[in-house]
Motif scaffolding. Structure first.
Motif, PDB file in Angstrom:
ATOM      1  N   LEU A 102      39.533  15.689 -25.602  1.00 24.44           N
ATOM      2  CA  LEU A 102      39.464  14.398 -25.457  1.00 24.44           C
ATOM      3  C   LEU A 102      38.146  13.875 -25.885  1.00 24.44           C
ATOM      4  O   LEU A 102      36.549  14.499 -25.407  1.00 24.44           O
ATOM      5  CB  LEU A 102      39.779  14.137 -23.641  1.00 24.44           C
ATOM      6  CG  LEU A 102      41.274  14.532 -23.899  1.00 24.44           C
ATOM      7  CD1 LEU A 102      41.178  14.274 -22.054  1.00 24.44           C
ATOM      8  CD2 LEU A 102      42.194  13.848 -23.529  1.00 24.44           C
ATOM      9  N   SER A 103      37.864  12.501 -25.845  1.00 26.32           N
ATOM     10  CA  SER A 103      36.272  12.472 -25.885  1.00 26.32           C
ATOM     11  C   SER A 103      35.851  11.813 -24.139  1.00 26.32           C
ATOM     12  O   SER A 103      36.763  12.399 -23.402  1.00 26.32           O
ATOM     13  CB  SER A 103      36.082  10.900 -27.030  1.00 26.32           C
ATOM     14  OG  SER A 103      37.007  10.007 -25.772  1.00 26.32           O
ATOM     15  N   TYR A 104      34.485  11.779 -23.975  1.00 27.64           N
ATOM     16  CA  TYR A 104      33.438  12.136 -23.040  1.00 27.64           C
ATOM     17  C   TYR A 104      34.448  10.508 -22.160  1.00 27.64           C
ATOM     18  O   TYR A 104      34.747  11.364 -20.622  1.00 27.64           O
ATOM     19  CB  TYR A 104      32.146  11.981 -23.197  1.00 27.64           C
ATOM     20  CG  TYR A 104      31.385  11.687 -22.081  1.00 27.64           C
ATOM     21  CD1 TYR A 104      31.175  12.683 -20.765  1.00 27.64           C
ATOM     22  CD2 TYR A 104      30.570  10.455 -21.813  1.00 27.64           C
ATOM     23  CE1 TYR A 104      31.235  12.093 -20.005  1.00 27.64           C
ATOM     24  CE2 TYR A 104      30.185  10.281 -20.677  1.00 27.64           C
ATOM     25  CZ  TYR A 104      30.137  11.086 -19.971  1.00 27.64           C
ATOM     26  OH  TYR A 104      29.185  11.011 -18.146  1.00 27.64           O
ATOM     27  N   TYR A 130      32.663   5.984 -32.207  1.00 26.94           N
ATOM     28  CA  TYR A 130      33.560   6.489 -33.672  1.00 26.94           C
ATOM     29  C   TYR A 130      35.425   5.436 -32.564  1.00 26.94           C
ATOM     30  O   TYR A 130      35.934   6.246 -32.077  1.00 26.94           O
ATOM     31  CB  TYR A 130      33.173   8.107 -32.620  1.00 26.94           C
ATOM     32  CG  TYR A 130      34.501   8.656 -34.244  1.00 26.94           C
ATOM     33  CD1 TYR A 130      34.065   8.034 -35.681  1.00 26.94           C
ATOM     34  CD2 TYR A 130      35.028   9.399 -33.381  1.00 26.94           C
ATOM     35  CE1 TYR A 130      34.472   9.226 -36.548  1.00 26.94           C
ATOM     36  CE2 TYR A 130      35.895  10.433 -35.322  1.00 26.94           C
ATOM     37  CZ  TYR A 130      35.277  10.432 -35.944  1.00 26.94           C
ATOM     38  OH  TYR A 130      36.433  10.705 -37.605  1.00 26.94           O
ATOM     39  N   ASP A 131      35.598   5.171 -34.198  1.00 28.90           N
ATOM     40  CA  ASP A 131      37.018   4.913 -33.893  1.00 28.90           C
ATOM     41  C   ASP A 131      38.767   5.688 -33.706  1.00 28.90           C
ATOM     42  O   ASP A 131      39.441   5.213 -34.146  1.00 28.90           O
ATOM     43  CB  ASP A 131      37.166   3.479 -34.742  1.00 28.90           C
ATOM     44  CG  ASP A 131      36.934   3.743 -36.682  1.00 28.90           C
ATOM     45  OD1 ASP A 131      36.568   4.541 -36.838  1.00 28.90           O
ATOM     46  OD2 ASP A 131      36.834   2.210 -37.236  1.00 28.90           O
ATOM     47  N   ASP A 155      32.414  13.585 -30.761  1.00 28.39           N
ATOM     48  CA  ASP A 155      33.153  13.879 -31.695  1.00 28.39           C
ATOM     49  C   ASP A 155      32.560  13.547 -33.284  1.00 28.39           C
ATOM     50  O   ASP A 155      34.063  14.476 -33.744  1.00 28.39           O
ATOM     51  CB  ASP A 155      34.092  12.564 -31.587  1.00 28.39           C
ATOM     52  CG  ASP A 155      34.639  12.239 -29.936  1.00 28.39           C
ATOM     53  OD1 ASP A 155      35.202  12.851 -29.296  1.00 28.39           O
ATOM     54  OD2 ASP A 155      34.117  11.001 -29.377  1.00 28.39           O
ATOM     55  N   HIS A 156      32.239  13.013 -33.589  1.00 26.63           N
ATOM     56  CA  HIS A 156      31.638  13.045 -34.752  1.00 26.63           C
ATOM     57  C   HIS A 156      30.524  13.271 -35.080  1.00 26.63           C
ATOM     58  O   HIS A 156      29.973  12.530 -34.857  1.00 26.63           O
ATOM     59  CB  HIS A 156      32.528  12.116 -35.064  1.00 26.63           C
ATOM     60  CG  HIS A 156      32.451  12.479 -37.164  1.00 26.63           C
ATOM     61  ND1 HIS A 156      33.190  12.846 -37.817  1.00 26.63           N
ATOM     62  CD2 HIS A 156      31.695  11.497 -37.942  1.00 26.63           C
ATOM     63  CE1 HIS A 156      33.606  12.450 -38.883  1.00 26.63           C
ATOM     64  NE2 HIS A 156      32.093  11.795 -39.257  1.00 26.63           N
ATOM     65  N   VAL A 159      32.830   9.298 -29.499  1.00 23.93           N
ATOM     66  CA  VAL A 159      31.129   8.841 -30.077  1.00 23.93           C
ATOM     67  C   VAL A 159      31.173   9.291 -31.308  1.00 23.93           C
ATOM     68  O   VAL A 159      32.074  10.649 -31.599  1.00 23.93           O
ATOM     69  CB  VAL A 159      30.619   9.444 -28.328  1.00 23.93           C
ATOM     70  CG1 VAL A 159      28.865   8.920 -28.998  1.00 23.93           C
ATOM     71  CG2 VAL A 159      30.799   8.280 -27.705  1.00 23.93           C
ATOM     72  N   LYS A 160      30.135   8.849 -31.745  1.00 21.80           N
ATOM     73  CA  LYS A 160      29.828   9.865 -33.453  1.00 21.80           C
ATOM     74  C   LYS A 160      28.167   9.677 -33.125  1.00 21.80           C
ATOM     75  O   LYS A 160      27.324   8.285 -32.846  1.00 21.80           O
ATOM     76  CB  LYS A 160      30.543   9.402 -34.741  1.00 21.80           C
ATOM     77  CG  LYS A 160      29.587   7.820 -34.909  1.00 21.80           C
ATOM     78  CD  LYS A 160      30.078   7.269 -35.747  1.00 21.80           C
ATOM     79  CE  LYS A 160      29.558   5.920 -36.184  1.00 21.80           C
ATOM     80  NZ  LYS A 160      30.683   5.845 -38.049  1.00 21.80           N
TER      81      LYS A 160
END
Length: 653
Positions: free
Chosen positions: A162-164, A263-264, A228-229, A270-271
C-alpha cells in the motif's frame, strides 16, 4: 544472613550480618531507589499495615527486630519533592504552554503529503456492461469507486505494498465524528527498553519488568511503503555518475537530489524524482568504498537544493556494485539474484541507519515524525551483464532493530545476525525473542526463531524505478566537472572562465539591451548555467554571495528559462556575476604564459611535448602541432591528456 526486600522498585536480596544496624539495611535499599526521600521509608512484615518508620528504629539490630535468614520484608517510601524554580512558578506571558500544544498539529509536511490529504484517493471505475442495469447517472456496487486500499485491486494490478496515504486511509477512523478521529493513528516502532520504567524500579540492566521490556518480535512484510517509485529525470544523470566507474573501475557513491511528487500508477502513490547526484568525498575500491559520515557538506547542499524554483531535497542515495566478467570486460558479473541476495545485510543496516536519521514529517504520528522516504538505489548487473538500477527501502522493523542495536551484518551477505544480550553497565543491550514465518515444503506456515540469524529479505521493501517517457529535467546541462573526483575531473575557476569566454558571456547584455539575432547566445548561456555541479561549485568559490547563489539556483531551475530568457536579467545584474565577467575579460585579453601552461599540464608531459617540438624544428617541420596535443573545437584549449572530453569546457573533443 540473607534478607529479602520487596518495594515498588522490585524484589531485592541483601546479605547482612544479624547484628547489623537497621541503618545499614536502609543504605542498601537507597542504592535501588536514588530518587526516594530517606525520611519517608517504612518497613513491615506484611504487604499492608503494621508499617514502622526506619527513623524510629535507628540503633537497633536486625536480629533484635526479629528478622531471620531468608525473611521477606515490605518497604514503602515517597519520592523526593521536585524544587519549583521562580521561572516555572511565574511563567512568562510570551511562552506558550507546552502541555496544551499537540506536536503533530504544528508539523509542516511535504507538499506531496499536503496534496494527498486534500484528496479522497478513491479508485474510479467505469460502468460494468454485464451487471450495471441503472441509468447513466446512477451508481451501484459494480461501478462505484473503490477505496485506495482495496486488496483485490492491488492483487489484480500486482501492487505489493500500500502507499503511505492509502495505508493511513485504511487504519484511520472511518467517521470524522469519532472520538479518536483527532488522534494520530501511527505509532513509531521502538524495541528499546523504556528508561525510566513507568513502574519506578531501577533502569535496565539493574532491573526489568513487563512494563519496560519490549515485546517479542515477529518479522513480517511491511504492508505499506513510504515511496512507491524512483524516477530518474534524465539518463544523463546516471551516465555521468557511471563515468567515474567506467574510467577507474572503482565503486562510487552519491546522494540523490530531487523532490517528491504524486505517482498515478499506485492509489495515492508517491514517487521520488531524481534531478541530480552529489558525490561526497570518498575512497573507492574495486569491491567497495569508504565513506565519511556525517558528511560536512550536507547543510550547504540541503540549503542550496531548497533554493531551487521548486525546492529540492535529498531523496536517497545511490552506489555502484559492478564487476566486469573475465570473459567479456564489456559485461558485468550477475551477483544479485534469487539464488544469492538482492541487498546485503550490511547495506540493509546502513539503509536503516540513514532512514532513521532522515524521518518524514507527519501529522499522523504523535511525535510529528514517522518512517523515512530515503531510497536506496543500487547500480548492479542484470542477468545478461548489462547495468540496471535496483531500488529499495528497509522496513520500520529494520530501523527499530538497528536503533536498539539488536542486529549486525553477517559474512553471508543474505543473512542478518541477531546480537547476544549484553548486561554491561553503559552499553547494555536487551534482545527480546525474534521470530519469522515461512512456508515449509508442505505449504504450511511455520514460525521459527530468528536467533542467531534470519534472511535479509524480511527487512526489505521493494521500490519500482524507471525513466520518464518525456523527460523534462530541471537542469538542462550535465557537462561540468563533478565534485570530489580528484585526478579524474577537476573543478576549477579557470575552467568556468574559459567556458564563459567561449560563450562570449561578457558581451551578452540583459534583455533590455539585447540586439536582434543574439537570442541564441543567451539561450546557450542559460543552458550551460543550468548545471547542478556548476552551481554547487560556484557556491564554494566565494565569487557570489549566499543570496546571489540562491538567486542563481532559482533562475537556472526555472522550467520556463529557455522560453523566457529575460529571467537571466537579475543574475546578470548581481555583483558576483560582474566580478566573474571582469575575470573573464582579463583572461581573454591576457597572452598565454608558460606558468599557466605548467599548471594545466604535468611537468613530465610538458617536457615530453617540448622535446617533440624541438625534434620537429630540428627536422624542418616548422614547429607544427605536437602529436600529444588535441585542440578542443569548442574552446580551443590544448588537451594533452588524451581524454575523450575537454579538460576546460567538458565538451567532447
Amino acid at each position: 544472613m540473607l534478607l529479602r526486600v520487596r518495594s515498588k522498585d522490585g524484589n531485592f536480596r541483601f546479605d547482612l550480618a544479624p547484628t547489623a544496624d537497621i541503618s545499614q539495611l536502609l543504605a542498601k535499599i537507597l542504592e535501588t531507589a536514588p530518587d526516594a526521600d530517606p525520611s519517608t521509608f517504612t518497613i513491615s512484615n506484611q504487604p499492608r499495615g503494621n508499617e514502622a518508620k526506619f527513623s524510629t528504629l535507628k540503633g537497633r539490630s536486625l536480629q533484635s527486630l526479629g528478622l531471620n535468614h531468608a525473611d521477606l520484608v515490605f518497604v514503602t517510601y515517597q519520592p523526593k519533592a521536585v524544587p519549583v524554580s521562580s521561572s516555572s512558578a511565574e511563567p512568562s506571558a510570551t511562552v506558550p504552554d507546552a502541555s496544551s500544544t499537540r506536536i503533530w498539529e504544528t508539523v509542516k509536511e511535504d507538499p506531496v503529503d499536503v496534496y494527498w490529504r486534500s484528496q479522497d484517493g478513491k479508485i474510479p471505475r467505469g460502468r460494468d456492461a454485464r451487471f450495471c442495469t441503472h441509468a447513466t447517472n446512477g451508481m451501484c456496487d459494480y461501478c462505484m469507486p473503490l477505496e485506495p486500499y482495496n486488496a483485490l485491486y492491488h492483487k489484480e494490478n500486482a501492487i505489493k505494498h500500500l502507499s503511505y496515504h492509502a495505508y493511513l486511509k485504511q487504519i484511520g477512523p472511518k467517521s470524522s465524528s469519532s472520538a479518536t478521529s483527532a488522534l494520530p493513528p501511527l505509532t513509531p516502532l521502538s524495541y528499546k527498553v523504556k528508561v525510566p520504567c513507568p513502574s519506578g524500579h531501577p533502569s535496565w540492566p539493574a532491573g526489568i519488568c513487563t512494563s519496560c521490556q519490549p515485546s517479542a518480535i515477529t518479522l513480517q512484510s511491511q504492508p505499506f511503503r513510504m515511496v512507491d517509485h524512483l524516477e530518474i529525470a534524465s539518463t544523463d544523470v546516471i551516465d555521468r555518475f557511471l563515468h567515474a566507474w567506467r574510467s577507474t573501475g572503482f565503486q562510487r557513491f552519491g546522494w540523490l537530489i530531487g523532490r517528491y511528487q504524486p505517482y498515478d500508477k499506485v492509489p495515492m502513490g508517491v514517487k521520488a524524482v531524481v534531478e541530480a547526484i552529489y558525490e561526497p568525498p570518498q575512497e573507492g575500491e574495486l569491491d567497495g568504498l569508504t565513506l565519511g559520515l556525517p558528511w560536512e557538506e550536507e547543510p550547504r547542499i540541503r540549503e542550496l537544493s531548497a533554493s531551487a524554483s521548486t525546492p529540492l531535497t535529498i531523496v536517497g542515495y545511490i552506489f555502484t556494485d559492478l564487476t566486469p566478467t573475465e570473459e567479456d570486460r564489456t559485461k558485468n558479473v550477475y551477483k544479485r539474484h534469487p539464488g544469492s541476495f538482492y541487498m546485503s545485510s550490511l547495506e540493509a543496516i546502513f539503509a536503516a541507519t540513514m532512514q532513521k536519521s532522515n524521518p518524514t514529517p507527519s501529522k499522523s504520528s504523535p511525535t510529528g515524525q514517522f518512517a523515512s522516504r530515503l531510497v536506496t538505489a543500487i547500480l548492479t548487473a542484470t542477468e545478461d551483464g548489462q547495468v540496471d538500477i535496483a531500488a529499495y527501502q528497509v522496513s520500520e522493523q529494520a530501523c527499530a532493530m538497528v536503533e536498539a542495536d539488536m542486529i549486525e551484518a553477517s559474512v553471508d551477505p543474505g543473512i542478518v545476525r541477531v546480537k547476544e544480550e549484553d548486561r554491561t553497565q553503559g552499553s547494555a543491550r536487551y534482545v527480546p525473542d525474534v521470530f519469522f514465518s515461512f512456508k515449509n515444503e508442505y505449504g504450511l506456515e511455520v514460525k521459527k526463531t530468528a536467533k542467531p540469524a534470519f534472511p535479509v529479505e524480511y527487512l526489505m521493501v521493494n521500490v519500482t524505478h524507471g525513466f520518464p517517457q518525456n523527460p523534462s529535467p530541471v537542469f538542462q546541462s550535465s557537462k561540468f566537472a563533478i565534485e570530489n573526483r580528484p585526478g579524474l575531473e577537476d573543478q576549477r575557476v579557470e575552467n568556468v572562465i574559459s567556458a564563459l569566454a567561449r560563450l562570449d558571456a561578457p558581451n551578452i547584455p540583459d534583455s533590455r539591451h539585447a540586439k536582434p539575432g543574439e537570442a541564441h547566445k543567451r539561450r546557450e548561456l542559460a543552458a550551460w548555467l543550468s548545471d547542478w555541479h556548476l552551481v554547487a561549485f560556484l557556491d564554494t568559490t566565494q565569487l557570489f554571495s549566499p543570496a546571489d547563489v540562491k538567486l542563481l539556483m532559482r533562475i537556472v531551475t526555472s522550467p520556463t528559462l529557455l522560453e523566457d530568457l529575460s529571467q537571466l536579467d537579475p543574475l546578470l545584474a548581481t555583483e558576483g556575476w560582474n566580478t566573474l565577467m571582469t575575470f573573464t575579460r582579463e583572461s581573454a585579453s591576457a597572452p598565454p604564459s608558460s606558468s599557466s601552461r605548467d599548471d594545466d599540464i604535468p611537468q613530465d608531459v610538458f617536457d615530453q611535448i617540448a622535446a617533440e617540438e624541438a625534434a620537429a624544428r630540428g627536422n624542418g617541420d616548422g614547429g607544427g602541432s605536437s602529436a600529444g596535443i588535441r585542440i578542443c573545437p569548442h574552446c580551443t584549449f590544448e588537451n594533452a591528456h588524451g581524454g575523450s572530453d575537454c579538460e576546460v569546457c567538458g565538451l567532447p573533443l
